[in-house]
Each structure stands twice: as C-alpha cells, then as structure tokens.
Write a protein that holds these residues in place. Structure first.
Motif, PDB file in Angstrom:
ATOM      1  N   THR A 232       0.849  -1.202   0.000  1.00 40.50           N
ATOM      2  CA  THR A 232       0.000   0.000   0.000  1.00 40.50           C
ATOM      3  C   THR A 232       0.882   1.249   0.000  1.00 40.50           C
ATOM      4  O   THR A 232       0.674   2.178  -0.773  1.00 40.50           O
ATOM      5  CB  THR A 232      -0.903   0.018   1.269  1.00 40.50           C
TER       6      THR A 232
ATOM      7  N   ASN B  92       1.444   4.181  -2.804  1.00 40.75           N
ATOM      8  CA  ASN B  92       1.285   5.619  -2.497  1.00 40.75           C
ATOM      9  C   ASN B  92       2.526   6.401  -2.918  1.00 40.75           C
ATOM     10  O   ASN B  92       2.432   7.476  -3.524  1.00 40.75           O
ATOM     11  CB  ASN B  92       1.077   5.834  -0.993  1.00 40.75           C
TER      12      ASN B  92
ATOM     13  N   ARG C 110       2.704   6.845  -6.685  1.00 40.58           N
ATOM     14  CA  ARG C 110       1.721   7.776  -7.248  1.00 40.58           C
ATOM     15  C   ARG C 110       2.028   9.237  -6.888  1.00 40.58           C
ATOM     16  O   ARG C 110       1.919  10.120  -7.726  1.00 40.58           O
ATOM     17  CB  ARG C 110       0.309   7.370  -6.807  1.00 40.58           C
TER      18      ARG C 110
ATOM     19  N   THR D 236      -8.849  14.272  -0.741  1.00 48.82           N
ATOM     20  CA  THR D 236      -9.330  12.902  -0.577  1.00 48.82           C
ATOM     21  C   THR D 236     -10.557  12.859   0.325  1.00 48.82           C
ATOM     22  O   THR D 236     -10.912  13.861   0.948  1.00 48.82           O
ATOM     23  CB  THR D 236      -8.196  12.029   0.015  1.00 48.82           C
TER      24      THR D 236
ATOM     25  N   GLU E 247      -7.790  12.145  -5.264  1.00 52.67           N
ATOM     26  CA  GLU E 247      -7.566  10.723  -4.998  1.00 52.67           C
ATOM     27  C   GLU E 247      -8.804  10.111  -4.367  1.00 52.67           C
ATOM     28  O   GLU E 247      -9.623  10.806  -3.765  1.00 52.67           O
ATOM     29  CB  GLU E 247      -6.340  10.505  -4.111  1.00 52.67           C
ATOM     30  N   TYR E 248      -8.942   8.817  -4.534  1.00 56.19           N
ATOM     31  CA  TYR E 248     -10.081   8.091  -3.988  1.00 56.19           C
ATOM     32  C   TYR E 248      -9.537   6.812  -3.381  1.00 56.19           C
ATOM     33  O   TYR E 248      -8.861   6.046  -4.061  1.00 56.19           O
ATOM     34  CB  TYR E 248     -11.078   7.805  -5.123  1.00 56.19           C
ATOM     35  N   GLY E 249      -9.754   6.637  -2.087  1.00 53.30           N
ATOM     36  CA  GLY E 249      -9.193   5.460  -1.430  1.00 53.30           C
ATOM     37  C   GLY E 249     -10.110   4.947  -0.342  1.00 53.30           C
ATOM     38  O   GLY E 249     -11.160   5.525  -0.066  1.00 53.30           O
TER      39      GLY E 249
ATOM     40  N   ASP F  53      -6.708   0.326  -0.125  1.00 51.59           N
ATOM     41  CA  ASP F  53      -5.529   1.040  -0.627  1.00 51.59           C
ATOM     42  C   ASP F  53      -6.043   2.317  -1.256  1.00 51.59           C
ATOM     43  O   ASP F  53      -7.238   2.577  -1.244  1.00 51.59           O
ATOM     44  CB  ASP F  53      -4.869   0.219  -1.770  1.00 51.59           C
ATOM     45  N   LEU F  54      -5.134   3.041  -1.906  1.00 50.35           N
ATOM     46  CA  LEU F  54      -5.587   4.067  -2.841  1.00 50.35           C
ATOM     47  C   LEU F  54      -6.308   3.322  -3.952  1.00 50.35           C
ATOM     48  O   LEU F  54      -5.752   2.393  -4.535  1.00 50.35           O
ATOM     49  CB  LEU F  54      -4.385   4.790  -3.454  1.00 50.35           C
TER      50      LEU F  54
ATOM     51  N   PHE G 180      -6.327   7.395  -8.506  1.00 49.08           N
ATOM     52  CA  PHE G 180      -5.468   8.546  -8.249  1.00 49.08           C
ATOM     53  C   PHE G 180      -5.302   9.269  -9.580  1.00 49.08           C
ATOM     54  O   PHE G 180      -5.005   8.649 -10.592  1.00 49.08           O
ATOM     55  CB  PHE G 180      -4.115   8.041  -7.752  1.00 49.08           C
TER      56      PHE G 180
ATOM     57  N   ASN H   7      -5.836   1.848  -9.297  1.00 54.84           N
ATOM     58  CA  ASN H   7      -4.666   1.105  -8.820  1.00 54.84           C
ATOM     59  C   ASN H   7      -4.860  -0.372  -9.195  1.00 54.84           C
ATOM     60  O   ASN H   7      -5.490  -1.123  -8.456  1.00 54.84           O
ATOM     61  CB  ASN H   7      -4.571   1.298  -7.304  1.00 54.84           C
TER      62      ASN H   7
END
Length: 436
Positions: free
Chosen positions: A121, A125, A128, A228, A251-253, A258-259, A262, A272
């Motif tokens: 994870t 990150n 990215r 986020t 970003e969306y997680g 995880d993310l 992105f 991802n």
C-alpha cells in the motif's frame, strides 16, 4: 539525509524495499503478462482464503468449485463481527497492521492487513505521489485532517506526523480566526504539498479568495495539492486551482484497501490495478461493461490476513470506455449507495444531487461557506449552513425552485444558520444524510 519515512516503516516490520521492488515489476509488465499476473493473483488469493480463513470458507459455504463470477459479494455488514473470527490461520492481532474504517458509510469495522500487503500500500502511495515530484522521505506536508482528542492519541498522532514530515491542521474548527492562523503557518513553513479532506481544503481556499490571496505567492515551495475522502466538485477544483496556484490532484481510497484511484498527470483517474482488482456490478451482481454505472466492488490481491474478495465498498461509479485490464480509468464516482434520497413520488435520487443543485445557487456570492442537507421525512429536508449573513427569502425561493425543477415539486425545506457544522469524529463533512 536519512529516509525517516522508509525507516519508520521498516522499524514497524513493513518490508518496504521488497514491496517497492515487486511493485516495479508489476508496473513494467507487458499487457499480455499483466493479464496473466491478474488471473494468477485472483486465483491465488481465493485459494489462500479458502484454505486458511474460516470466515471466508463459511461465506462461500465451503465450496471450492466456484467460478470468479459466482463468488459471493462481501459487504460491510458481513465484516461487522469480531476481527479474531475473520483473521486467517497463522495471523494474530500482534503481527498485522490493524485499523478501523472511518464509518462514513454508517457501518464502521476493524480490519487487518498482513505486513507485506500494507508495505505494498505504501509502495503504491509513494509511486503515485512521485508522479508529481513528491517524495515522502523529504517533502514537507501540510495535512488537513482530524486528530484524536484524547491526550495519548493526540501525542501519538503528532509523533507520527513528525516521522512522516507532516504538519497537521486539525479540521474540527474552521472559523475565520483559525483559518488566519493556518495562513500564518504557510508564511513561515516551507511546505511542498497539501493533503487532506476536500471540504476543509475548499473552505481554506474560500478564505484566501475572500482576502484576495494566492497561496503559492505566500508559500512558493508548494508544488501540489491532493484532496481525498469527500467529493471534489468541478467548481471547487477550479476555485482551488485559482487560489492555490498549484495542480489539484483528486484521490479516492479506502483505509481497508488502498488508494483506489489517483489522478495521473494526464488528468485521468487511474485505478490502482497493481494491488487491487475493481469491478462494476449491477443490482443482480452481474459485471457491467465499461461506461455503465454500477456498484464498485473491489478485490485486494495481496491481503492474506483478512479477505477482501469482491468487496462492495458502498460506492457507485463508472469505468471509462477506454479502460483496459492493466489501466482501468474511473470515469466518474457518483457517490455512496447509502446516501440516497427517497422522494414522495417513489423516485430515488442520489443525495449528492440535492447538494449539487443547492450548491450551484447558494455559492454564487460567496456568502455561504459550507452546508449540509439532512432528509428527515419523505418530503422534508433540513439545510444547515454557515454564512456571513443569513439567506434571504429570495435566495431560499431560488433553491426551492431549482430543486423542484431537478428533482420534484412540493418538497419542504427548513434552513438553519449555524456557527459551525458537525463533522464526523475523523473530521469529515457528510454532505447529505438521510434518517429514513
């Protein structure tokens, strides 16, 4: 300079070097190799949990002849049982990464990741953020987040911030006096980037707009801003770009995964696909083609401690038609499944539609800083807002007319002006809530 961030991961037992190496391998696979990798990973993680996880065995009713499409859809309710009952064989609470979901969906639960999955994870990150020249070991972060209010939790979080090169701006009180203090920090500290909850960062940008200030001129070291946890509307993105003078990355997680997606330097919301497999399903759990709107269902390809296989995260979205298995693109995140308004006509409408319509009218003069909408009855909604002056009858009428036009007529509204809006215990602002 010592890489404090990587070091703190290593000291906590997260094999970050190994994870970075594997991630690089996955990223450099050809399209054909990737298809094979994904197929193998999916089979491997299912087989692992069928052999080692009693909770998952029970969920699939001990069948091991199921095709992928026949595997059960896991949801948050399934996961609301003691973690000990969901941990795989060979893992204990002491040797995993433990955390709790934010509960923004109304159903919080505790989850575990094995240490290697969690290291991946972080590797993901790091990669990215690296697209935008941000390096966790050396870049200095302005962090707009909540913080635990008990003494021990507070000190622990501040220490983690120190190790991770972050300065935290707690988001529970965002009055002008507090935002002015935030601004003073940007004058004295050399921040490289901003990261945090969309709503609080937008509020800070409105404060800058009010005072005719551009953040990049005040803090020239700033390179980018990452938002986020809450919806970023197009109008807010424009405001942020204008008042900050730096790229705004969405970003969306989900903490338990995880993310998930992105924004890449081309402005696409790239999924991802290295550690997750994302599907869009209809209400009968059938996989939808790219371009169609449905439930976002996600598989964590590496987490052996806790199964997240075909897990319905509670969000609705669309994958872009130009997606491939190796590079899926999230075209749109529509909102959460539980934030739906039921209307007297029987119509269902995403709660964010209300929010969106109201937002388009309420904000044109910059008076209203923030607002939330609560549905209390089938035809009754409360709008709570923070503003310099109260809304007048003409503005209220305009909002009611627009909602009648976009949604349906004969709905009732009460408007309540507040000094501050209530946020979740994590500091998030829930834009729409239904108590039906």
């Amino acid at each position: 300079m010592i890489s404090l961030f990587d070091l703190s991961l290593k000291l906590n037992g997260f094999p970050i070097e190994k994870a970075k190496a594997e991630l690089n391998e996955i990223v450099s696979l050809s399209e054909k190799e990737y298809v094979e990798f994904l197929q193998n990973k999916k089979e491997e993680i299912v087989r692992y949990h069928l052999n080692n996880n009693a909770f998952y065995q029970e969920l699939v009713q001990n069948r091991n002849d199921l095709k992928w499409e026949e595997l059960p859809i896991l949801n948050k309710q399934n996961l609301q049982k003691p973690l000990e009952e969901r941990l795989s064989k060979g893992y204990s609470l002491k040797d995993v990464y433990l955390n709790k979901t934010s509960g923004s969906s109304g159903t919080p639960f505790i989850f575990a990741k094995d240490k290697y999955a969690h290291a991946l994870t972080w590797a993901s990150n790091i990669m990215r953020f690296g697209w935008f020249k941000i390096d966790f070991n050396h870049s200095y972060q302005a962090r707009f987040y909540g913080i635990p209010m008990d003494f021990v939790g507070y000190q622990k979080e501040r220490f983690k911030d120190f190790l991770s090169r972050r300065f935290r701006f707690p988001v529970f009180d965002l009055s002008d006096a507090v935002l002015e203090k935030f601004l003073q920090k940007f004058k004295t500290k050399k921040f490289d980037y901003i990261n945090g909850y969309t709503s609080s960062i937008v509020l800070f940008a409105k404060y800058l707009e009010q005072n005719n200030l551009i953040l990049k001129e005040i803090c020239p070291s700033l390179k980018a801003c990452f938002v986020t946890s809450e919806m970023l509307f197009e109008s807010d993105k424009k405001l942020l770009e204008k008042q900050f003078g730096i790229p705004i990355i969405n970003e969306y997680g989900a903490s338990e995964l995880d993310l998930i997606a992105f924004e890449n330097p081309k402005g696409e919301w790239q999924i991802n696909a290295e550690t997750l497999f994302v599907e869009i399903l209809d209400e009968n759990n059938q996989v939808l083609p790219y371009g169609k709107e449905g439930r976002i269902v996600i598989t964590s390809l590496f987490n052996k401690a806790n199964p997240f296989i075909r897990y319905d995260i509670g969000d609705i979205g669309i994958l872009d038609e130009k997606s491939t298995l190796q590079k899926p693109i999230l075209k749109k995140l529509v909102g959460r499944t539980n934030d739906v308004a039921l209307l007297p006509s029987g119509k269902k409408s995403p709660g964010l539609t209300f929010y969106y319509v109201t937002k388009s009218i309420i904000e044109d003069d910059g008076n209203v800083k923030e607002f939330i909408i609560k549905q209390t009855k089938l035809d009754t909604f409360e709008i709570e807002y923070v503003s310099m002056t109260a809304l007048n009858s003409e503005q209220i009428q305009k909002i009611e007319q627009a909602i009648a036009l976009y949604l349906e007529p004969n709905l009732h509204f009460t408007f309540t002006r507040k000094m501050v809006l209530e946020r979740t215990n994590r500091g998030k602002l829930k834009q729409f809530k239904s108590s039906l």
